[in-house]
Structures are given as C-alpha cells and as structure tokens.
Scaffold this motif. Structure first.
Motif, PDB file in Angstrom:
ATOM      1  N   ILE A 416       4.572  -3.685  12.625  1.00 53.45           N
ATOM      2  CA  ILE A 416       5.458  -4.210  11.675  1.00 53.45           C
ATOM      3  C   ILE A 416       5.307  -3.754  10.133  1.00 53.45           C
ATOM      4  CG2 ILE A 416       6.102  -6.360  10.178  1.00 53.45           C
ATOM      5  CD1 ILE A 416       5.576  -7.976  12.820  1.00 53.45           C
ATOM      6  N   GLY A 417       6.645  -3.122   9.846  1.00 48.58           N
ATOM      7  CA  GLY A 417       6.276  -2.450   8.341  1.00 48.58           C
ATOM      8  C   GLY A 417       5.636  -1.111   8.592  1.00 48.58           C
ATOM      9  N   ARG A 418       5.657  -0.478   7.594  1.00 44.73           N
ATOM     10  CA  ARG A 418       4.972   0.979   7.462  1.00 44.73           C
ATOM     11  C   ARG A 418       4.480   1.400   6.111  1.00 44.73           C
ATOM     12  NH1 ARG A 418       7.791   5.517   5.927  1.00 44.73           N
ATOM     13  NH2 ARG A 418       6.463   6.746   7.217  1.00 44.73           N
ATOM     14  N   SER A 419       3.706   1.978   5.828  1.00 38.63           N
ATOM     15  CA  SER A 419       3.247   2.673   4.713  1.00 38.63           C
ATOM     16  C   SER A 419       4.091   3.745   4.364  1.00 38.63           C
ATOM     17  CB  SER A 419       1.717   2.777   4.283  1.00 38.63           C
ATOM     18  OG  SER A 419       1.106   3.714   5.388  1.00 38.63           O
ATOM     19  N   ALA A 420       4.136   4.121   3.035  1.00 39.79           N
ATOM     20  CA  ALA A 420       4.927   5.288   2.801  1.00 39.79           C
ATOM     21  C   ALA A 420       4.316   6.967   3.240  1.00 39.79           C
ATOM     22  CB  ALA A 420       5.169   5.373   1.252  1.00 39.79           C
ATOM     23  N   ASP A 421       4.731   7.742   3.221  1.00 33.12           N
ATOM     24  CA  ASP A 421       4.050   8.925   3.666  1.00 33.12           C
ATOM     25  C   ASP A 421       3.884   9.777   2.390  1.00 33.12           C
ATOM     26  OD1 ASP A 421       4.049   8.782   6.452  1.00 33.12           O
ATOM     27  OD2 ASP A 421       6.190   9.999   6.492  1.00 33.12           O
ATOM     28  N   VAL A 422       4.092   9.052   1.243  1.00 33.04           N
ATOM     29  CA  VAL A 422       3.541   9.529   0.099  1.00 33.04           C
ATOM     30  C   VAL A 422       2.347   8.436  -0.664  1.00 33.04           C
ATOM     31  CG1 VAL A 422       3.984  10.188  -2.418  1.00 33.04           C
ATOM     32  CG2 VAL A 422       5.569  10.800  -0.552  1.00 33.04           C
ATOM     33  N   ALA A 423       1.112   8.895  -0.511  1.00 33.69           N
ATOM     34  CA  ALA A 423       0.212   8.033  -1.233  1.00 33.69           C
ATOM     35  C   ALA A 423      -0.023   6.616  -0.686  1.00 33.69           C
ATOM     36  CB  ALA A 423       0.460   7.767  -2.753  1.00 33.69           C
ATOM     37  N   LEU A 424       0.504   6.565   0.599  1.00 35.44           N
ATOM     38  CA  LEU A 424       0.374   5.380   1.531  1.00 35.44           C
ATOM     39  C   LEU A 424       0.794   4.014   0.875  1.00 35.44           C
ATOM     40  CD1 LEU A 424      -2.999   5.495   3.352  1.00 35.44           C
ATOM     41  CD2 LEU A 424      -0.859   6.084   4.415  1.00 35.44           C
ATOM     42  N   ALA A 425       1.952   4.276  -0.188  1.00 38.91           N
ATOM     43  CA  ALA A 425       2.350   3.227  -0.722  1.00 38.91           C
ATOM     44  C   ALA A 425       3.091   2.072  -0.001  1.00 38.91           C
ATOM     45  CB  ALA A 425       3.580   3.697  -1.895  1.00 38.91           C
ATOM     46  N   PRO A 426       3.071   0.759  -0.331  1.00 39.49           N
ATOM     47  CA  PRO A 426       3.785  -0.190   0.233  1.00 39.49           C
ATOM     48  C   PRO A 426       5.056   0.082   0.288  1.00 39.49           C
ATOM     49  CG  PRO A 426       2.119  -1.146  -1.367  1.00 39.49           C
ATOM     50  CD  PRO A 426       2.308   0.297  -1.516  1.00 39.49           C
TER      51      PRO A 426
END
Length: 478
Positions: A416-426
């Motif tokens: 569920i959900g994902r972190s961004a591919d830039v800086a693992l941002a929420p």
C-alpha cells in the motif's frame, strides 16, 4: 545494569497497583481535547456520527517495535541499485549502498516475492523469512512521521498523535484496543520494553510493563513467604467489606484500588507462570525453543527478542492478554556500523515476525480457523534512515517511514502506497485502493493505522480524536 527509563522498569505487584491507581486518579485531568477549539468541536461532531462500541471482539494484537529507526532500503522499501546508482545521486538523492554492506545475505541482492495478484514485489537484502509470508502481510510504504526525533517519532506511532514537545498525548493505541476489547483477560495488555500510556481509558486497560520474560514470571508468581490461608482469607474479606461501604463506593480511587487488588490476586493465583518457563525440560518447551531459536540455558536467552515473541504468542493463545507489545532493538546507524550491524538486527526482527506468523497459523482457535485469523501483528519504527549515506559511512534520520500489518482482517499480499523515486519522499495514497493518488489521496501517518484498527473492531467514530479517516485498503472486510 541499572535502568534509567521508567518505562522499562521491571514490575512489582505493588508498583503495578500503584501505576493503575495513578492512572485512575488522573484520567479526567489529563483529557487532551479542548472543546473551546473549533477543531475540537468538529472532532466531537464527527465522533457522534459513528459507532463508539466495538461489534467485533475476536481480535488480538501484537505490536512489534523496531527500536531506533530502521533502514527501509534494507528491508521494507528497497531500490534497484542498477537504476539508483551513484551516477544518478544528483537527481535521485537515493543511495542503496548494498555494495558497502558487510557480507549481506544473497550477496546484497534484492529479495523477490509476489503479491496477491501474482505481481513481483521486491524487498531489501535483510528482509529474512518475512518475505515468505507476504500473502498474509500488508506493507505500507511512503508514510510520513513529521519528525526526526526518536522520542517524538516513537510516541507518535504509539499513540497516533503528535506529542506535545517530547511528551506523549493521549493513551497508547494498544491501551485503546485493550479497553475496547474488555477486561476478561487476566492481563489485558502486556508491554515488553515498550512505552505504554493510559490517560483516558479504563484502569484494566493499563499495560503491565515488563523488561523480559523473567519479569513477567515474577509478576505471575507469589512472592516471599505466603500467608496462612485463614489469615489471607480474613484480610481479603476485610478489604472487600471496606470497599463496599458508602464512602469507598463514592471514591473512584478506592474503587480503582479494589479492582486492581482483585485483578492482582487473580493474576498471582492463576498458576500461569508455568506457561512462560521457556527453558523447562519438557517436550513442549523444547519444540517452542526450536521454533523461535531460544537457547535452553542462560538468562540472556529469556531476555531476547525471540523469547519476547514466544511470550507474546503464548499470552495471546492462552487468553492471558489481548494486546502484547515487544521490542526489536536496533543499533545506532549513524556510523559505519550501519554496514555491519543494522541489517542483521533488522533481519532478526523480521525473522521473529515470520516465526510468530507460522506459530499462530499452526494453532487452531477453539471457535474455528487459526489464531492468526484472530490476531493482528503490527510492525513499526519511529522513522527510517536517510536515503543518502553520510560522511561517517552511516545513515541519519529521515521523515519517511513504512510499517506492516499481518493476520486478523488484514488484506495480505499487498503493498500500500509508495515512497517517491526522489529522496524516498512520502507520497499521497488513496485510502480506499491503496494506490498512489496525488489528487484525492492522503499522506499516510500512524494515526491512519490506528483509525483503521479501531474501524475493524466496529468503532467507526473517531473516539481517539485522530482526525483522519481509516485506511480501508488494509482491510479484507471493510
């Protein structure tokens, strides 16, 4: 070694009763909702529109706290080093660093699993046996903790509320759940080396805090020379009569004291200690030790995370407790020990979760199904680690986090959900589908997890004033 954290003190029966009494006396004064605040009035209005009473009572809960801030790149939320390599650091700000690890499992390669739709899911190299049970687990990625402070992150995940400074606000989520499920269990809530709070719930929901298995044994067994049975009966009758007089009935503190005294007597007189003698020379205990990896001798083995896990499952499956919290300690990851210690410690915790899932799945519940069907496991940490390695060869504190849930009514086999591919941002997640949704989604926080657990019990009102909706994508039956 002398303990300085009062939340980690081993219990005494006198101390246990004292803590319960203090909670009872101070509950009203510690209310955290200001009705003069418009937001407070809105919260109460929202609460009035839903149910405040549980309709599901067959849930149990095990909270697994990975203490110290885990590295999600090593476990729950990895990145492919072939894509996120040092040549792209300027744009991705993500540095997996798997090649820097000291003898990682599988040579540091990502671990493959499949979700409920058969699609590939990858975990970090230190996920251990956890990945084998993805069909029973939901992993939540791209969370935000809104803090870089250990105490704040820990207490926010424990309560579902941002602390006031460093001080927790409101009761722990485990305390809310114990209160909703009722006081039938001998010890409704046990907390092993994990903070627990009760400022607004019934006294019986207060956690019995222990530091290890021997601490629990001391709480369950009579201490010192027992009184003559006739003397003990006379004292009990005298205290019971005193609590029944008009003055005592009008005193909340007195009534709380009497309820705690009776609960303590039940606990000590139940003979439950034998269930936690994990080093006993019996076939049953030998099998349990083999399953969890507990040594047959030595005091350290009874304080290990493996023994904590066995305690949790034993307490739940024997009806002793409805809520148990345990701790997986993690070493400081700020320095180059990150490459040697942090991953193996996380893997140890993930393996312990796998052992609990297997144990609960193998035990049949008297009402049908397995104990895992009726027990929800929640794994969390106060925050994660920075996606970039620092100048000392370690990782610092990051806002982004992840967590996992398994068993009970959790819809397993999904991310569920994902972190961004830039800086693992929420990122924002659609609470109904669990998919990334930048327009209609919300950034998931600990309060979403607790609101979902309460909703699963049938408590649809926002009784804990969390001010977020439930993350319904987590639930199999919504």
């Amino acid at each position: 070694m002398r303990r300085t954290d009062p939340n980690l003190q081993g219990p005494t029966r006198r101390g246990f009763l004292g803590s319960v009494l203090r909670v009872g006396a101070g509950a009203a004064a510690l209310s955290t909702l200001d009705l003069s605040d418009p937001l407070g009035r809105l919260a109460w209005a929202a609460e009035a529109s839903g149910s405040k009473t549980p309709t599901v009572t067959d849930r149990n809960y095990i909270f697994v706290y990975f203490a110290g801030g885990w590295d999600i790149l090593l476990g729950l939320d990895p990145r492919d080093p072939a894509v996120f390599h040092d040549g792209k650091l300027a744009t991705t700000q993500i540095q997996p660093g798997y090649e820097l690890l000291d003898d990682p499992p599988g040579g540091g390669k990502l671990v493959q699993a499949k979700d409920k739709a058969g699609k590939p899911v990858v975990f970090g190299p230190y996920i251990g046996d956890f990945a084998k049970h993805l069909d029973k687990i939901a992993v939540v990625r791209g969370m935000s903790m809104d803090t870089l402070t250990h105490e704040v992150g820990r207490r926010r995940f424990l309560t579902g509320k941002p602390p006031s400074g460093l001080l927790a606000r409101g009761s722990s989520g485990g305390t809310w759940l114990a209160g909703m499920l009722g006081e039938q269990a001998t010890i409704p809530q046990i907390s092993v080396r994990v903070e627990a709070y009760n400022v607004d719930q019934a006294n019986f929901a207060t956690a019995l805090k222990v530091g290890n298995v021997p601490d629990l044994l001391r709480a369950l067994e009579p201490g010192g020379k027992p009184l003559d049975p006739k003397v003990a009966a006379l004292i009990d009758a005298t205290l019971t009569d005193a609590a029944a007089c008009g003055t005592a009935k009008a005193s909340p503190v007195w009534q709380a004291s009497e309820a705690s005294r009776k609960k303590a007597a039940q606990m000590v007189g139940s003979g439950l200690g034998a269930l936690f003698e994990f080093q006993a020379k019996t076939p049953a205990m030998a099998a349990l030790r083999e399953h969890y990896g507990i040594a047959a001798t030595g005091a350290a083995a009874m304080a290990s995370v493996e023994a904590q896990a066995a305690l949790a499952v034993t307490a739940i499956t024997h009806g002793i407790s409805r809520v148990v919290s345990i701790q997986v300690p993690l070493a400081d990851a700020h320095f180059d020990t990150w490459a040697t210690d942090h991953g193996p410690e996380q893997q140890r915790g993930f393996n312990v979760v796998a052992r609990m899932i297997e144990d609960l799945s193998a035990r049949m519940h008297p009402a049908g199904g397995t104990w895992l069907d009726r027990t929800t496991i929640v794994g969390f940490s106060e925050f994660s680690r920075t996606p970039l390695i620092n100048a000392r060869g370690g990782r610092d504190h990051a806002l982004t986090n992840a967590c996992f849930l398994a068993g009970g009514n959790i819809a397993g086999g999904q991310i569920i959900g994902r972190s961004a591919d830039v800086a693992l941002a929420p990122t924002r997640t659609n609470l109904l589908t669990g998919q990334t949704d930048d327009t209609k989604g919300e950034v998931i926080k600990p309060e979403h997890i607790y609101r979902t657990l309460y909703h699963d019990l049938g408590v649809t009102a926002d009784v804990a004033d969390l001010r977020v909706p439930p993350l319904l994508a987590l639930l199999a039956k919504k």
